[in-house]
Design a protein around this motif. Structure first.
Motif, PDB file in Angstrom:
ATOM      1  N   CYS A 104      -4.268   5.860   2.183  1.00  0.00           N
ATOM      2  CA  CYS A 104      -3.385   4.813   1.680  1.00  0.00           C
ATOM      3  C   CYS A 104      -4.197   3.867   0.806  1.00  0.00           C
ATOM      4  N   THR A 105      -3.588   3.421  -0.291  1.00  0.00           N
ATOM      5  CA  THR A 105      -4.279   2.548  -1.225  1.00  0.00           C
ATOM      6  C   THR A 105      -3.276   1.688  -1.981  1.00  0.00           C
ATOM      7  N   VAL A 106      -3.763   0.574  -2.469  1.00  0.00           N
ATOM      8  CA  VAL A 106      -2.980  -0.285  -3.344  1.00  0.00           C
ATOM      9  C   VAL A 106      -3.320   0.029  -4.800  1.00  0.00           C
TER      10      VAL A 106
ATOM     11  N   SER B 165       0.846  -1.180   0.000  1.00  0.00           N
ATOM     12  CA  SER B 165       0.000   0.000   0.000  1.00  0.00           C
ATOM     13  C   SER B 165       0.887   1.239   0.000  1.00  0.00           C
TER      14      SER B 165
ATOM     15  N   CYS C 279       0.878   5.506   0.578  1.00  0.00           N
ATOM     16  CA  CYS C 279       0.095   6.581   1.187  1.00  0.00           C
ATOM     17  C   CYS C 279       0.315   7.877   0.410  1.00  0.00           C
TER      18      CYS C 279
END
Length: 70
Positions: free
Chosen positions: A50-52, A22, A24
């Motif tokens: 936060c992300t994938v 992930s 941010c």
């Protein structure tokens, strides 16, 4: 015992291979404060997330947000 150690090692190696990390980001956008149909102020709003999925960041940028990695 030796087979258990090898199995655990292979499991963790596989987990690291297939897991995604992930990232941010800090995104800012301008918000207009209106009164009586006229803009009286412009403020900046900041959001950290936060992300994938890189597509989520692209969607925010398309909406006019300025996103940078943290």
């Amino acid at each position: 015992m030796k087979n258990t150690g090898i199995t655990l090692l292979l499991f963790f190696a596989g987990a690291l291979t297939f897991s995604s990390c992930s990232k941010c980001y800090e995104c800012t956008r301008e918000i207009e404060i209106q009164s009586g149909g006229q803009t009286v102020a412009v403020e900046e709003d900041t959001d950290e997330f936060c992300t994938v999925d890189e597509n989520e960041v692209d969607l925010r940028r398309a909406d006019g947000e300025n996103c940078k990695p943290v």
